[in-house]
Design an enzyme around this catalytic site. Structure first.
Site, PDB file in Angstrom:
ATOM      1  N   GLU A  30      -2.654 -11.626  16.060  1.00 11.76           N
ATOM      2  CA  GLU A  30      -2.056 -12.573  15.102  1.00 11.76           C
ATOM      3  C   GLU A  30      -0.654 -13.019  15.540  1.00 11.76           C
ATOM      4  O   GLU A  30      -0.257 -14.156  15.306  1.00 11.76           O
ATOM      5  CB  GLU A  30      -2.056 -12.005  13.673  1.00 11.76           C
ATOM      6  CG  GLU A  30      -1.183 -10.798  13.463  1.00 11.76           C
ATOM      7  CD  GLU A  30      -1.627  -9.911  12.301  1.00 11.76           C
ATOM      8  OE1 GLU A  30      -2.774  -9.999  11.840  1.00 11.76           O
ATOM      9  OE2 GLU A  30      -0.788  -9.083  11.861  1.00 11.76           O
ATOM     10  N   HIS A  66      -7.763  -2.694   7.521  1.00 11.29           N
ATOM     11  CA  HIS A  66      -6.785  -2.701   8.608  1.00 11.29           C
ATOM     12  C   HIS A  66      -6.487  -1.237   8.951  1.00 11.29           C
ATOM     13  O   HIS A  66      -6.484  -0.381   8.070  1.00 11.29           O
ATOM     14  CB  HIS A  66      -5.515  -3.392   8.114  1.00 11.29           C
ATOM     15  CG  HIS A  66      -4.634  -3.954   9.182  1.00 11.29           C
ATOM     16  ND1 HIS A  66      -4.966  -3.966  10.520  1.00 11.29           N
ATOM     17  CD2 HIS A  66      -3.407  -4.546   9.109  1.00 11.29           C
ATOM     18  CE1 HIS A  66      -3.989  -4.549  11.202  1.00 11.29           C
ATOM     19  NE2 HIS A  66      -3.038  -4.899  10.374  1.00 11.29           N
ATOM     20  N   GLY A 124      -9.591 -14.069   4.680  1.00 15.56           N
ATOM     21  CA  GLY A 124     -10.482 -13.852   3.541  1.00 15.56           C
ATOM     22  C   GLY A 124     -11.035 -15.169   3.029  1.00 15.56           C
ATOM     23  O   GLY A 124     -12.151 -15.222   2.484  1.00 15.56           O
ATOM     24  N   GLN A 149       0.830  -1.217   0.000  1.00 16.62           N
ATOM     25  CA  GLN A 149       0.000   0.000   0.000  1.00 16.62           C
ATOM     26  C   GLN A 149       0.862   1.264   0.000  1.00 16.62           C
ATOM     27  O   GLN A 149       0.451   2.302  -0.510  1.00 16.62           O
ATOM     28  CB  GLN A 149      -0.920   0.006   1.222  1.00 16.62           C
ATOM     29  CG  GLN A 149      -2.065  -1.005   1.115  1.00 16.62           C
ATOM     30  CD  GLN A 149      -2.947  -1.039   2.352  1.00 16.62           C
ATOM     31  OE1 GLN A 149      -2.947  -0.108   3.146  1.00 16.62           O
ATOM     32  NE2 GLN A 149      -3.699  -2.114   2.515  1.00 16.62           N
TER      33      GLN A 149
HETATM   34  N1  LIG Z   1      -5.280 -11.918   4.687  1.00 17.35           N
HETATM   35  C1  LIG Z   1      -6.400 -11.753   5.371  1.00 17.35           C
HETATM   36  O1  LIG Z   1      -7.255 -12.642   5.431  1.00 17.35           O
HETATM   37  C2  LIG Z   1      -6.694 -10.451   6.064  1.00 17.35           C
HETATM   38  C3  LIG Z   1      -7.654 -10.399   7.107  1.00 17.35           C
HETATM   39  C4  LIG Z   1      -8.042  -9.158   7.624  1.00 17.35           C
HETATM   40  C5  LIG Z   1      -7.440  -8.000   7.127  1.00 17.35           C
HETATM   41  N2  LIG Z   1      -6.477  -8.076   6.159  1.00 17.35           N
HETATM   42  C6  LIG Z   1      -5.927  -6.834   5.621  1.00 17.35           C
HETATM   43  O2  LIG Z   1      -6.392  -6.720   4.270  1.00 17.35           O
HETATM   44  C7  LIG Z   1      -5.404  -6.085   3.457  1.00 17.35           C
HETATM   45  C8  LIG Z   1      -5.018  -7.000   2.314  1.00 17.35           C
HETATM   46  O3  LIG Z   1      -4.378  -8.128   2.867  1.00 17.35           O
HETATM   47  P1  LIG Z   1      -4.156  -9.482   2.048  1.00 17.35           P
HETATM   48  O4  LIG Z   1      -3.630 -10.470   3.034  1.00 17.35           O
HETATM   49  O5  LIG Z   1      -5.363  -9.807   1.263  1.00 17.35           O
HETATM   50  O6  LIG Z   1      -2.970  -9.036   1.083  1.00 17.35           O
HETATM   51  P2  LIG Z   1      -1.999  -9.938   0.211  1.00 17.35           P
HETATM   52  O7  LIG Z   1      -0.675 -10.059   0.884  1.00 17.35           O
HETATM   53  O8  LIG Z   1      -2.702 -11.184  -0.154  1.00 17.35           O
HETATM   54  O9  LIG Z   1      -1.772  -9.008  -1.068  1.00 17.35           O
HETATM   55  C9  LIG Z   1      -2.885  -8.452  -1.749  1.00 17.35           C
HETATM   56  C10 LIG Z   1      -2.526  -8.087  -3.153  1.00 17.35           C
HETATM   57  O10 LIG Z   1      -1.444  -7.176  -3.192  1.00 17.35           O
HETATM   58  C11 LIG Z   1      -0.760  -7.418  -4.393  1.00 17.35           C
HETATM   59  N3  LIG Z   1       0.555  -6.797  -4.322  1.00 17.35           N
HETATM   60  C12 LIG Z   1       1.582  -7.125  -3.504  1.00 17.35           C
HETATM   61  N4  LIG Z   1       2.615  -6.288  -3.746  1.00 17.35           N
HETATM   62  C13 LIG Z   1       2.189  -5.433  -4.730  1.00 17.35           C
HETATM   63  C14 LIG Z   1       2.784  -4.334  -5.393  1.00 17.35           C
HETATM   64  N5  LIG Z   1       4.028  -3.948  -5.097  1.00 17.35           N
HETATM   65  N6  LIG Z   1       2.056  -3.662  -6.332  1.00 17.35           N
HETATM   66  C15 LIG Z   1       0.804  -4.042  -6.625  1.00 17.35           C
HETATM   67  N7  LIG Z   1       0.188  -5.082  -6.027  1.00 17.35           N
HETATM   68  C16 LIG Z   1       0.883  -5.757  -5.104  1.00 17.35           C
HETATM   69  C17 LIG Z   1      -0.743  -8.925  -4.486  1.00 17.35           C
HETATM   70  O11 LIG Z   1      -0.532  -9.322  -5.813  1.00 17.35           O
HETATM   71  C18 LIG Z   1      -2.125  -9.259  -4.034  1.00 17.35           C
HETATM   72  O12 LIG Z   1      -3.024  -9.269  -5.126  1.00 17.35           O
HETATM   73  C19 LIG Z   1      -4.255  -5.750   4.418  1.00 17.35           C
HETATM   74  O13 LIG Z   1      -4.488  -4.466   4.919  1.00 17.35           O
HETATM   75  C20 LIG Z   1      -4.404  -6.794   5.522  1.00 17.35           C
HETATM   76  O14 LIG Z   1      -3.823  -6.408   6.747  1.00 17.35           O
HETATM   77  C21 LIG Z   1      -6.102  -9.264   5.619  1.00 17.35           C
HETATM   78  C1  LIG Z   2      -6.539 -13.327   9.385  1.00 16.28           C
HETATM   79  C2  LIG Z   2      -5.935 -12.356  10.401  1.00 16.28           C
HETATM   80  C3  LIG Z   2      -4.768 -12.993  11.113  1.00 16.28           C
HETATM   81  O1  LIG Z   2      -6.941 -12.059  11.362  1.00 16.28           O
HETATM   82  C4  LIG Z   2      -5.566 -10.996   9.757  1.00 16.28           C
HETATM   83  O2  LIG Z   2      -5.394 -10.051  10.767  1.00 16.28           O
HETATM   84  C5  LIG Z   2      -4.364 -10.992   8.844  1.00 16.28           C
HETATM   85  O3  LIG Z   2      -3.519 -10.107   9.008  1.00 16.28           O
HETATM   86  O4  LIG Z   2      -4.293 -11.828   7.941  1.00 16.28           O
HETATM   87 MG   LIG Z   3      -3.814  -8.782  10.575  1.00 12.49          MG
HETATM   88 MG   LIG Z   4      -6.927 -10.097  12.026  1.00 10.98          MG
END
Ligand SMILES: NC(=O)c1ccc[n+]([C@@H]2O[C@H](COP(=O)([O-])OP(=O)(O)OC[C@H]3O[C@@H](n4cnc5c(N)ncnc54)[C@H](O)[C@@H]3O)[C@@H](O)[C@H]2O)c1
Ligand SMILES: CC(C)(O)[C@@H](O)C(=O)O
Ligand SMILES: [Mg+2]
Ligand SMILES: [Mg+2]
Length: 352
Positions: free
Chosen positions: A212, A124, A153, A103
């Site tokens: 986490e 987040h 997710g 981001q």
């Molecule tokens: N993973 C989860 O289940 C989860 C749960 C709750 C909140 N979040 C939050 O949601 C947000 C997304 O997390 P995520 O785990 O889905 O992310 P992720 O690590 O899966 O990455 C998401 C996307 O970012 C892209 N990406 C990575 N580097 C890039 C770059 N330099 N330029 C362009 N695209 C790029 C990847 O290709 C991917 O499509 C974060 O803020 C995370 O903290 C994630």
């Molecule tokens: C799924 C989690 C651990 O709750 C989230 O916070 C993440 O960063 O992936």
């Molecule tokens: Mg987290």
């Molecule tokens: Mg979490």
């Protein structure tokens, strides 16, 4: 908004009953929701919104595996799937779902497209709370809020398909249009939340990073490893050590806790087990509490966010994470687990 009593403290929550999907659809009917990033949260949130009748598009880099995944998930290039910048231009709500580190790099591009009245949505509190590290400072004339699903997710999507709903927190950082509340709640319902509880950006990120690293992921692996190692060192077989450490927990006891709380799980175990667990839990609490204090401090001082930014901004961050995950996967504990999982009746080939 309902006020509910959580163990003696009243808190604001929004339920699907008081804010039904039809209301969310009405609020969002003229919006184009652009989901930027298609990693873990991206697919869950984009697909749930699509299935909920929201006008959702995905922004992703062409030529990547995740672009192909979006196509195979039903997003159509040129119609509902675009290069990131095109999606940013089309979106009236920007769901910023790149990894927290990524981001930062894309922020100047995102900012360029945040014209007055648009909404910037996070899952987040990271980027905004640690803005001295991320440089993410939105313009004053856009709404800024978050919906943070409290789980993966992958679970968000699975539970939606099962007709269930993962709970999410929500927070408003900036209400430029006067409509931030109805927008954020509508989005929270549309992404498939079971209900939404109120927080702020700072509290969300402090608790999330603690959780986490703590009981949800870091601590639990640490506790598993410690008990497994002790059992193995005392001559117990891998299957016995694994069953007594992990399998019984995930298959038998945690589902009982999930259903009706810890005391109920205890009550469904022998009085021998209850006596022992009641005698020992406080010792474990006291032993780990200083580690949790250290962890929270590391989050609050920005050490954890900086480490995450530094490591996950490296060009080879994915390979490095994969190598560490492989180390876990290859450990005796998780190799034993693989065999144990294969023996579950539901994983056995069905006999003719
Ligand atoms: N993973 C989860 O289940 C989860 C749960 C709750 C909140 N979040 C939050 O949601 C947000 C997304 O997390 P995520 O785990 O889905 O992310 P992720 O690590 O899966 O990455 C998401 C996307 O970012 C892209 N990406 C990575 N580097 C890039 C770059 N330099 N330029 C362009 N695209 C790029 C990847 O290709 C991917 O499509 C974060 O803020 C995370 O903290 C994630
Ligand atoms: C799924 C989690 C651990 O709750 C989230 O916070 C993440 O960063 O992936
Ligand atoms: Mg987290
Ligand atoms: Mg979490």
């Amino acid at each position: 908004m309902a006020k509910l009593n959580f163990g003696g403290t009243e808190e604001n929550v929004v339920t699907r009953e008081e804010f039904p999907l039809s209301k969310a659809q009405e609020v969002l009917k003229d919006e184009v929701v652009a989901v930027i990033g298609y990693g873990v949260q991206g697919p869950g949130q984009a697909l749930n919104q699509k299935d909920n009748g929201i006008n959702v598009i995905v922004g992703q880099r062409k030529g990547t595996k995740t672009w192909d995944k979006a196509v195979s998930d039903g997003f159509v290039p040129g119609e509902t799937l675009f290069e990131i910048e095109e999606a940013l231009e089309k979106g009236t709500v920007i769901c910023y779902l790149l990894s927290d580190a990524a981001q930062i790099a894309l922020w100047p591009t995102v900012k360029k497209h945040l014209t007055p009245g648009k909404a910037l949505y996070f899952s987040h509190g990271f980027g905004i709370t640690f803005n001295e590290q991320t440089g993410i400072v939105p313009p004053a004339d856009v709404d800024v809020f978050l919906v943070a699903p409290k789980g993966s997710g992958t679970s968000l999507r699975r539970m939606f398909l099962q007709g269930r709903g993962l709970n999410s927190s929500y927070a408003i950082f900036q209400d430029a249009t006067g409509k931030a509340f109805e927008r954020v709640i509508s989005l929270g319902i549309a992404v498939g939340s079971g209900y939404l509880f109120e927080t702020n950006f700072k509290k969300e990120v402090y608790s999330d990073l603690t959780g986490e690293r703590g009981t949800l992921m870091g601590c639990i692996q640490g506790i598993f490893a410690a008990q497994y190692d002790v059992l193995r060192s005392k001559g117990h077989s891998p299957s016995e050590a694994f069953n007594e450490t992990v399998e019984e927990l995930t298959q038998s006891l945690m589902p009982l806790v999930a259903e009706n709380g810890m005391d109920w799980m205890y009550a469904n175990c022998s009085t021998t087990a209850q006596r022992g667990a009641l005698d020992w839990w406080k010792k474990f609490r006291d032993a780990t509490k200083p580690v949790f204090e250290e962890l929270y401090e590391s989050v609050a001082t920005g050490k954890e966010s900086q480490r995450s930014i530094d490591s996950n901004s490296q060009p080879d961050y994915r390979e490095k994470l994969d190598a560490e995950l492989k180390e876990l996967r290859d450990s005796e504990l998780w190799q034993a687990g693989k065999t144990v999982r294969s023996l579950r009746p539901e994983n056995q080939a069905v006999e003719a």
